[in-house]
Motif scaffolding. Structure first.
Motif, PDB file in Angstrom:
ATOM      1  N   HIS A 158       0.811  -1.214   0.000  1.00  0.00           N
ATOM      2  CA  HIS A 158       0.000   0.000   0.000  1.00  0.00           C
ATOM      3  C   HIS A 158       0.850   1.272   0.000  1.00  0.00           C
ATOM      4  N   THR A 159       1.948   1.260   0.750  1.00  0.00           N
ATOM      5  CA  THR A 159       2.768   2.468   0.852  1.00  0.00           C
ATOM      6  C   THR A 159       3.664   2.678  -0.364  1.00  0.00           C
ATOM      7  N   LEU A 160       3.745   1.685  -1.228  1.00  0.00           N
ATOM      8  CA  LEU A 160       4.643   1.770  -2.381  1.00  0.00           C
ATOM      9  C   LEU A 160       3.924   2.130  -3.670  1.00  0.00           C
ATOM     10  N   VAL A 161       2.623   2.319  -3.618  1.00  0.00           N
ATOM     11  CA  VAL A 161       1.841   2.682  -4.811  1.00  0.00           C
ATOM     12  C   VAL A 161       0.947   3.873  -4.477  1.00  0.00           C
ATOM     13  N   ASP A 162       0.463   4.560  -5.506  1.00  0.00           N
ATOM     14  CA  ASP A 162      -0.290   5.807  -5.323  1.00  0.00           C
ATOM     15  C   ASP A 162      -1.768   5.624  -5.647  1.00  0.00           C
ATOM     16  N   VAL A 163      -2.364   4.623  -5.016  1.00  0.00           N
ATOM     17  CA  VAL A 163      -3.774   4.322  -5.292  1.00  0.00           C
ATOM     18  C   VAL A 163      -4.662   5.512  -4.941  1.00  0.00           C
ATOM     19  N   ASP A 164      -4.446   6.120  -3.763  1.00  0.00           N
ATOM     20  CA  ASP A 164      -5.297   7.229  -3.318  1.00  0.00           C
ATOM     21  C   ASP A 164      -5.216   8.413  -4.278  1.00  0.00           C
ATOM     22  N   MET A 165      -4.011   8.722  -4.742  1.00  0.00           N
ATOM     23  CA  MET A 165      -3.854   9.850  -5.659  1.00  0.00           C
ATOM     24  C   MET A 165      -4.609   9.605  -6.959  1.00  0.00           C
ATOM     25  N   PHE A 166      -4.491   8.407  -7.511  1.00  0.00           N
ATOM     26  CA  PHE A 166      -5.171   8.115  -8.766  1.00  0.00           C
ATOM     27  C   PHE A 166      -6.686   8.003  -8.573  1.00  0.00           C
ATOM     28  N   MET A 167      -7.122   7.597  -7.399  1.00  0.00           N
ATOM     29  CA  MET A 167      -8.560   7.584  -7.121  1.00  0.00           C
ATOM     30  C   MET A 167      -9.114   9.004  -7.105  1.00  0.00           C
ATOM     31  N   ASP A 168      -8.334   9.947  -6.540  1.00  0.00           N
ATOM     32  CA  ASP A 168      -8.749  11.351  -6.568  1.00  0.00           C
ATOM     33  C   ASP A 168      -8.780  11.882  -7.992  1.00  0.00           C
ATOM     34  N   ILE A 169      -7.775  11.498  -8.771  1.00  0.00           N
ATOM     35  CA  ILE A 169      -7.745  11.912 -10.177  1.00  0.00           C
ATOM     36  C   ILE A 169      -8.985  11.406 -10.900  1.00  0.00           C
ATOM     37  N   ARG A 170      -9.300  10.138 -10.684  1.00  0.00           N
ATOM     38  CA  ARG A 170     -10.454   9.536 -11.344  1.00  0.00           C
ATOM     39  C   ARG A 170     -11.756  10.220 -10.919  1.00  0.00           C
ATOM     40  N   ARG A 171     -11.862  10.561  -9.632  1.00  0.00           N
ATOM     41  CA  ARG A 171     -13.068  11.220  -9.128  1.00  0.00           C
ATOM     42  C   ARG A 171     -13.266  12.573  -9.816  1.00  0.00           C
ATOM     43  N   ILE A 172     -12.204  13.347  -9.926  1.00  0.00           N
ATOM     44  CA  ILE A 172     -12.299  14.667 -10.557  1.00  0.00           C
ATOM     45  C   ILE A 172     -12.561  14.530 -12.052  1.00  0.00           C
ATOM     46  N   GLU A 173     -11.935  13.533 -12.679  1.00  0.00           N
ATOM     47  CA  GLU A 173     -12.169  13.318 -14.108  1.00  0.00           C
ATOM     48  C   GLU A 173     -13.616  12.930 -14.391  1.00  0.00           C
ATOM     49  N   LEU A 174     -14.191  12.117 -13.525  1.00  0.00           N
ATOM     50  CA  LEU A 174     -15.599  11.739 -13.704  1.00  0.00           C
ATOM     51  C   LEU A 174     -16.491  12.964 -13.593  1.00  0.00           C
ATOM     52  N   GLY A 175     -16.128  13.890 -12.689  1.00  0.00           N
ATOM     53  CA  GLY A 175     -16.882  15.139 -12.581  1.00  0.00           C
ATOM     54  C   GLY A 175     -16.831  15.934 -13.877  1.00  0.00           C
ATOM     55  N   LEU A 176     -15.648  16.001 -14.486  1.00  0.00           N
ATOM     56  CA  LEU A 176     -15.506  16.720 -15.753  1.00  0.00           C
ATOM     57  C   LEU A 176     -16.283  16.032 -16.870  1.00  0.00           C
ATOM     58  N   LEU A 177     -16.234  14.700 -16.886  1.00  0.00           N
ATOM     59  CA  LEU A 177     -16.980  13.968 -17.909  1.00  0.00           C
ATOM     60  C   LEU A 177     -18.483  14.141 -17.731  1.00  0.00           C
ATOM     61  N   ASN A 178     -18.904  14.426 -16.487  1.00  0.00           N
ATOM     62  CA  ASN A 178     -20.322  14.713 -16.222  1.00  0.00           C
ATOM     63  C   ASN A 178     -20.624  16.205 -16.334  1.00  0.00           C
ATOM     64  N   ARG A 179     -19.666  16.935 -16.929  1.00  0.00           N
ATOM     65  CA  ARG A 179     -19.826  18.362 -17.218  1.00  0.00           C
ATOM     66  C   ARG A 179     -19.967  19.204 -15.959  1.00  0.00           C
ATOM     67  N   SER A 180     -19.092  18.938 -14.997  1.00  0.00           N
ATOM     68  CA  SER A 180     -19.026  19.741 -13.785  1.00  0.00           C
ATOM     69  C   SER A 180     -17.565  20.080 -13.497  1.00  0.00           C
ATOM     70  N   CYS A 181     -17.285  21.367 -13.323  1.00  0.00           N
ATOM     71  CA  CYS A 181     -15.910  21.818 -13.051  1.00  0.00           C
ATOM     72  C   CYS A 181     -15.666  22.047 -11.565  1.00  0.00           C
ATOM     73  N   THR A 182     -16.652  21.790 -10.730  1.00  0.00           N
ATOM     74  CA  THR A 182     -16.559  22.142  -9.309  1.00  0.00           C
ATOM     75  C   THR A 182     -15.353  21.514  -8.627  1.00  0.00           C
ATOM     76  N   GLU A 183     -15.212  20.191  -8.751  1.00  0.00           N
ATOM     77  CA  GLU A 183     -14.120  19.502  -8.060  1.00  0.00           C
ATOM     78  C   GLU A 183     -12.764  19.851  -8.662  1.00  0.00           C
ATOM     79  N   ALA A 184     -12.727  20.015  -9.973  1.00  0.00           N
ATOM     80  CA  ALA A 184     -11.464  20.382 -10.627  1.00  0.00           C
ATOM     81  C   ALA A 184     -11.023  21.774 -10.189  1.00  0.00           C
ATOM     82  N   LEU A 185     -11.969  22.699 -10.053  1.00  0.00           N
ATOM     83  CA  LEU A 185     -11.629  24.050  -9.599  1.00  0.00           C
ATOM     84  C   LEU A 185     -11.169  24.046  -8.146  1.00  0.00           C
ATOM     85  N   ALA A 186     -11.777  23.184  -7.331  1.00  0.00           N
ATOM     86  CA  ALA A 186     -11.337  23.066  -5.940  1.00  0.00           C
ATOM     87  C   ALA A 186      -9.899  22.559  -5.877  1.00  0.00           C
ATOM     88  N   TRP A 187      -9.582  21.601  -6.757  1.00  0.00           N
ATOM     89  CA  TRP A 187      -8.206  21.081  -6.817  1.00  0.00           C
ATOM     90  C   TRP A 187      -7.251  22.187  -7.256  1.00  0.00           C
TER      91      TRP A 187
END
Length: 401
Positions: A158-187
């Motif tokens: 778990h400590t040797l891979v960046d699962v949490d970071m990529f999960m956050d990336i995926r969450r924000i990308e899904l927001g953009l694909l659903n036509r919402s910039c809210t989470e991306a702007l917060a980032w």
């Protein structure tokens, strides 16, 4: 030292070149924690200093009585205690885990520097773990989060891979694909200083897209208000801002190319790519999966034009493989100072110990393969390509100059 022994030495410099992002991601996370803590401290201390200065000023002018001073001091003490609690929670919930990740990753890399040879058990175990990390990195980048989590848990890294970071990336990308910039702007707001340093235009592009969506809905007054509030004049974006201001005069079904392009829904896909590129840049991550980069390096050393010739396929050549061959198309052909000839029958390299032998028609194969064929067919050998047969004695030895 023999050439065989020297070839097994660990190329520490080459290995560490690949591992820079591995150590950089937790470092960037820790820097983010530090900046957040610093801003919090500065904000609260500024408020405390302002309160103190106000109390002193009122005391000098005789405008503060004892009761008022006590209440002000109590409020300051409460604020300091709250700040202390926030910093403690921040350290326990974010800072300390990040420090632990950095420590484990550096200890993991220290194995490479301590390894005497690639054949040692320690280095072999390290190489296996590295391959697991690269596989998880590939699955995370390609949207296979469940597979990544399962492999991470199975290998306990778990400590040797960046699962949490990529999960956050995926969450924000899904927001953009659903036509919402809210989470991306917060980032973007969380990483404002770093993005400014990189001269990234991501935040501007997100703000422009929100304005475009208001224009698409024909909410003109809201769009004008949004443009005034969030998109300030910038010479670098002058042309885009001018087009955006004029966009309200055009409907979403316009055929005017510049404004049709602004209304194009494909802009959301471009925002997803721009966001991911910004994340990679902030964390010094390559845009390609590490597994692909490692494969590219190996394929570039093996690739030859003959690998794409159907009549010259070698079953032991990775480039000749159908799947890897597609990946190899993106890398240049290898440059061999000394030519290497591989037997099409056995797949073995032809050299002084296994010299090339030529049929009367000119086709060349290795002596070992032809002797084995002759032993099985009563001294007769047959060319796999021309299907011509002859005796072993009729073959000619070939000398490569």
């Amino acid at each position: 030292m023999s050439s065989g022994a020297s070839s097994s030495n660990v190329n520490t410099e080459g290995v560490m070149l690949f591992e820079q992002p591995f150590a950089r991601v937790p470092f960037e996370n820790y820097r983010k924690v530090f900046r957040t803590t610093q801003r919090q401290i500065e904000k609260d201390f500024s408020a405390i200093q302002a309160t103190t200065s106000g109390l002193v000023e009122r005391s000098k002018n005789g405008g503060a009585d004892k009761e008022d001073a006590i209440q002000t001091i109590d409020a300051m003490i409460t604020r300091v205690e709250n700040l202390k609690r926030k910093l403690s929670d921040l350290n326990e919930n974010v800072g300390t885990p990040t420090q632990a990740v950095m420590k484990e990753r550096l200890e993991h890399l220290s194995v490479v520097e301590d390894a005497e040879s690639q054949t040692t058990p320690e280095y072999q175990r390290w190489s296996d773990t590295r391959l697991d990390r690269w596989l998880i990195d590939w699955t995370l980048r390609t949207g296979r989060e469940r597979t990544a989590k399962k492999l991470t848990a199975e290998k306990d890294i778990h400590t040797l891979v960046d699962v949490d970071m990529f999960m956050d990336i995926r969450r924000i990308e899904l927001g953009l694909l659903n036509r919402s910039c809210t989470e991306a702007l917060a980032w973007c707001n969380e990483n404002k200083a770093a993005l400014r340093k990189l001269k990234s235009t991501l935040e501007f592009d997100l703000r422009l897209q929100e304005y475009i969506e208001l224009a698409r809905l024909r909410q003109k007054s809201e769009a004008i208000g949004y443009l005034t509030k969030h998109i300030s004049w910038n010479d670098a974006h002058a042309q885009q801002i001018k087009q955006a201001a004029t966009l309200l005069a055009f409907s979403p079904d316009t055929n005017c190319v510049p404004y049709k392009r602004l209304y194009d829904p494909a802009r959301w896909d471009s925002l997803v790519r721009a966001f991911r590129l910004a994340v990679y840049s902030l964390n010094s991550l390559p845009t390609e999966p590490l597994l692909n980069l490692a494969l590219y390096a190996g394929l570039a050393s093996l690739k030859l034009p003959s690998c794409y010739d159907a009549s010259c396929k070698n079953i032991d050549c990775p480039v000749c493989d159908a799947d890897l061959g597609v990946l190899a198309q993106e890398v240049p052909s290898s440059h061999h100072v000394i030519s290497t000839i591989v037997c099409q029958i056995s797949g073995k390299i032809m050299n002084e110990n296994n010299p090339p032998m030529a049929f009367p028609n000119g086709y060349v194969y290795s002596r070992e393969a032809l002797e084995e064929m002759a032993a099985q067919h009563g001294g007769i050998v047959t060319c796999p390509r021309s299907h011509k047969s002859c005796t072993l004695q009729e073959l000619r030895k070939v000398f490569v100059s």
